[in-house]
Design a protein around this motif. Structure first.
Motif, PDB file in Angstrom:
ATOM      1  N   ASN A 278       0.865  -1.175   0.000  1.00 63.94           N
ATOM      2  CA  ASN A 278       0.000   0.000   0.000  1.00 63.94           C
ATOM      3  C   ASN A 278       0.904   1.228   0.000  1.00 63.94           C
ATOM      4  N   LYS A 279       0.992   1.901  -1.134  1.00 61.44           N
ATOM      5  CA  LYS A 279       1.950   2.995  -1.284  1.00 61.44           C
ATOM      6  C   LYS A 279       1.628   4.203  -0.414  1.00 61.44           C
ATOM      7  N   ASP A 280       0.420   4.239   0.152  1.00 63.08           N
ATOM      8  CA  ASP A 280       0.045   5.331   1.051  1.00 63.08           C
ATOM      9  C   ASP A 280       0.292   4.976   2.513  1.00 63.08           C
ATOM     10  N   GLN A 281       0.910   3.819   2.756  1.00 61.04           N
ATOM     11  CA  GLN A 281       1.185   3.376   4.122  1.00 61.04           C
ATOM     12  C   GLN A 281       2.638   2.916   4.234  1.00 61.04           C
ATOM     13  N   ILE A 282       3.562   3.865   4.061  1.00 60.29           N
ATOM     14  CA  ILE A 282       4.984   3.559   4.166  1.00 60.29           C
ATOM     15  C   ILE A 282       5.612   4.496   5.185  1.00 60.29           C
ATOM     16  N   GLY A 283       6.283   3.901   6.194  1.00 64.47           N
ATOM     17  CA  GLY A 283       6.948   4.668   7.233  1.00 64.47           C
ATOM     18  C   GLY A 283       8.446   4.430   7.222  1.00 64.47           C
ATOM     19  N   GLU A 306       4.676   8.373   6.103  1.00 61.59           N
ATOM     20  CA  GLU A 306       3.463   8.586   6.896  1.00 61.59           C
ATOM     21  C   GLU A 306       3.756   8.628   8.388  1.00 61.59           C
ATOM     22  N   VAL A 307       4.769   7.883   8.829  1.00 59.81           N
ATOM     23  CA  VAL A 307       5.167   7.869  10.240  1.00 59.81           C
ATOM     24  C   VAL A 307       6.676   7.683  10.324  1.00 59.81           C
ATOM     25  N   GLY A 308       7.226   8.010  11.498  1.00 59.73           N
ATOM     26  CA  GLY A 308       8.639   7.759  11.751  1.00 59.73           C
ATOM     27  C   GLY A 308       8.837   7.231  13.154  1.00 59.73           C
ATOM     28  N   VAL A 309       9.713   6.230  13.311  1.00 60.10           N
ATOM     29  CA  VAL A 309      10.041   5.668  14.627  1.00 60.10           C
ATOM     30  C   VAL A 309      11.539   5.845  14.857  1.00 60.10           C
ATOM     31  N   ASN A 310      11.869   6.707  15.822  1.00 63.21           N
ATOM     32  CA  ASN A 310      13.240   7.071  16.142  1.00 63.21           C
ATOM     33  C   ASN A 310      13.648   6.352  17.425  1.00 63.21           C
ATOM     34  N   ILE A 311      14.572   5.398  17.300  1.00 63.44           N
ATOM     35  CA  ILE A 311      15.012   4.584  18.433  1.00 63.44           C
ATOM     36  C   ILE A 311      16.412   5.042  18.853  1.00 63.44           C
ATOM     37  N   ASN A 364       3.848  14.628  10.227  1.00 63.05           N
ATOM     38  CA  ASN A 364       3.267  13.301  10.414  1.00 63.05           C
ATOM     39  C   ASN A 364       3.717  12.688  11.742  1.00 63.05           C
ATOM     40  N   PRO A 365       2.939  11.722  12.276  1.00 62.90           N
ATOM     41  CA  PRO A 365       3.204  11.167  13.611  1.00 62.90           C
ATOM     42  C   PRO A 365       4.605  10.567  13.741  1.00 62.90           C
ATOM     43  N   ILE A 366       5.197  10.770  14.914  1.00 61.52           N
ATOM     44  CA  ILE A 366       6.497  10.174  15.204  1.00 61.52           C
ATOM     45  C   ILE A 366       6.452   9.470  16.554  1.00 61.52           C
ATOM     46  N   MET A 367       7.359   8.518  16.710  1.00 63.97           N
ATOM     47  CA  MET A 367       7.576   7.857  17.995  1.00 63.97           C
ATOM     48  C   MET A 367       9.053   7.958  18.323  1.00 63.97           C
ATOM     49  N   VAL A 368       9.368   8.287  19.578  1.00 62.86           N
ATOM     50  CA  VAL A 368      10.743   8.428  20.016  1.00 62.86           C
ATOM     51  C   VAL A 368      10.972   7.529  21.221  1.00 62.86           C
ATOM     52  N   LEU A 369      12.018   6.711  21.168  1.00 62.81           N
ATOM     53  CA  LEU A 369      12.431   5.879  22.296  1.00 62.81           C
ATOM     54  C   LEU A 369      13.808   6.346  22.748  1.00 62.81           C
ATOM     55  N   GLN A 370      13.985   6.489  24.059  1.00 60.43           N
ATOM     56  CA  GLN A 370      15.200   7.091  24.600  1.00 60.43           C
ATOM     57  C   GLN A 370      15.604   6.400  25.884  1.00 60.43           C
ATOM     58  N   GLY A 371      16.906   6.174  26.047  1.00 60.50           N
ATOM     59  CA  GLY A 371      17.440   5.680  27.312  1.00 60.50           C
ATOM     60  C   GLY A 371      17.871   6.842  28.180  1.00 60.50           C
ATOM     61  N   ALA A 372      17.432   6.870  29.433  1.00 60.75           N
ATOM     62  CA  ALA A 372      17.769   7.979  30.325  1.00 60.75           C
ATOM     63  C   ALA A 372      19.264   8.051  30.606  1.00 60.75           C
ATOM     64  N   ASN A 373      19.976   6.930  30.467  1.00 54.54           N
ATOM     65  CA  ASN A 373      21.405   6.894  30.772  1.00 54.54           C
ATOM     66  C   ASN A 373      22.267   6.855  29.510  1.00 54.54           C
TER      67      ASN A 373
END
Length: 443
Positions: A278-283, A306-311, A364-373
């Protein structure tokens, strides 16, 4: 030392004599001695695009090529009595092993393991048994023992969770696509088993860490988890990745967030050209440097994904490069050489390519994951990009792990993080009705 060159020395412990083996401009890695200590072995890309195995004569102080091919030699080791040699080669994103008897240097036949890729080998003291580490994209590495005399092969471990059916997982395949300038980009591709033109699937472009890392054929719990839930994943090896020659590796020097980002975008275009996607659903998703590339895509090409996940990703190069601890001095110098010195005129470009200073572009929506240390990417960096993007009224999912650094160490955190990533993608990429649970880890 930089990311594309280092030095190799030989120290005589009796005389304290120091001999430099290396030449400026190349990478070197030691690979041991023979039993008589008349030869030392090492790998280097001096003299070509790829690393080859060399032998250094301790008497004549001269080197000669022992083995070379059109891929990087990663490592080599000898058996207990120098009867056999094993050479590991990084061949197109997978490990290939060559083993020979030293007296003939004729390649020996290794056991054929169905759906298995032998990634390393070691000999018993008797030289009769060969320990094999075997991995696939469908299972974590396992240990086998191969009897060289009887040709008997015995599997010692079974690392895949017994609750997982390996038939539900997918085999990775190597694909290639053309980027904006015609450069061929290699990638590792994972296609959902039930993806068809009449059953289209969403997709993700996966960007490895680094800079200078490589996505390789092998087991990734997160990728298999996402593919099992219906997401195609294209793990791109954009210009600047290792494993494809010295010239390819240097192509993104002082060019990060620009041409390498276009390679990521053209990976998305390749996905969109598949009739079952689905070319309209690529992150886009990635960790560390891949997290930076994710945020660069969402910031500098806000209409592409459409979305981004930053680890655990960099968003402010000025802070990241200035905050490298003193015990990473050589690593700091290498990064300054490749990316730029934030204390010079390079700071202008580093600010230009840092997503934090252009967060108003994110739509567009993003998700961020982060280590406190995290000593590499400080938490304040993720705090700031999250706050800045939220000013755009853009959905942001933020997870801070109080007991993690630069990446996951604790399995329970990994499981929580992966589940939250999948739910985030289900909601904002698949557009399903999903209530993201409060894990107790979010800000």
């Amino acid at each position: 030392m930089t990311t594309s060159e280092n030095q190799l020395f030989l120290l005589n412990m009796k005389t304290a004599e120091m001999t430099e083996i290396s030449k400026p401009g190349y990478n070197y890695s030691a690979a041991g001695f023979n039993n008589e200590e008349t030869e030392m072995y090492y790998t280097t890309n001096q003299g070509g695009e790829f690393s080859r195995l060399m032998s250094f004569d301790l008497d004549s102080k001269t080197s000669e090529v022992l083995y070379k091919t059109n891929w990087d030699v990663m490592y080599s080791n000898l058996s207990e009595n120098d009867t056999y040699r094993v050479i590991g080669i990084n061949e197109d994103g997978a490990t290939k092993l060559v083993m020979w008897k030293n007296e003939t240097q004729q390649p020996m036949e290794l056991p054929d393991i169905k759906d298995g890729n032998i990634v390393s080998a070691g000999f018993s003291e008797s030289e009769d048994l060969l320990r094999l580490t075997v991995g696939t994209s469908k299972t974590p590495n396992n240990i086998y023992v191969y009897n060289l005399k009887t040709k008997e092969l015995k599997k010692l471990t079974s690392t895949l969770n017994p609750e997982i059916d390996p038939d539900d997982l997918v085999s990775a395949e190597v694909v290639r696509y053309k980027s904006f300038d015609g450069l061929e980009i290699p990638a590792i591709y994972y296609k959902p088993l039930n993806a068809t033109a009449s059953n289209k699937k969403p997709a993700l472009v996966w960007v490895h860490g680094g800079p200078g890392g490589q996505s390789r054929v092998g087991y990734s719990a997160l990728i298999q988890y996402l593919v099992n839930h219906g997401y195609a994943v294209l793990a791109v090896n954009n210009r600047g990745s290792s494993g494809y020659g010295a010239s390819f590796y240097k192509m993104d020097d002082r060019n990060h967030g620009e041409k390498d980002l276009q390679d990521v975008i053209y990976g998305k275009k390749w996905l969109a050209s598949q009739d079952y996607i689905n070319k309209d659903q690529i992150g886009v998703i990635g960790g560390s440097y891949g997290g930076y590339m994710t945020m660069a895509a969402m910031t500098f090409a806000p209409d592409e994904f459409e979305v981004g996940v930053n680890i655990f990703g960099v968003t402010n190069w000025l802070r990241t490069l200035r905050s490298i601890p003193p015990y990473w001095e050589s690593f700091k110098n290498a990064l300054y050489e490749e990316l730029g010195d934030p204390n010079t005129q390079d700071s202008i470009r580093l600010k230009k390519i840092s997503p934090l200073f252009h967060a108003e572009n994110v739509k567009n929506p993003i998700m961020v994951l982060q280590g406190a240390n995290d000593p590499r990417v400080l938490q304040v960096e993720s705090d700031e990009i999250v706050e800045a993007v939220r000013q755009n009224d853009v959905p942001v999912e933020y997870m801070v792990f109080a007991d993690e650094g630069h990446g996951f160490i604790k399995k329970e955190n990994e499981i929580k993080g992966y589940r939250q990533i999948r739910l985030f993608l289900d909601k904002y990429l698949k557009k399903e009705q999903v209530n993201l649970p409060d894990t107790g880890l979010k800000d």
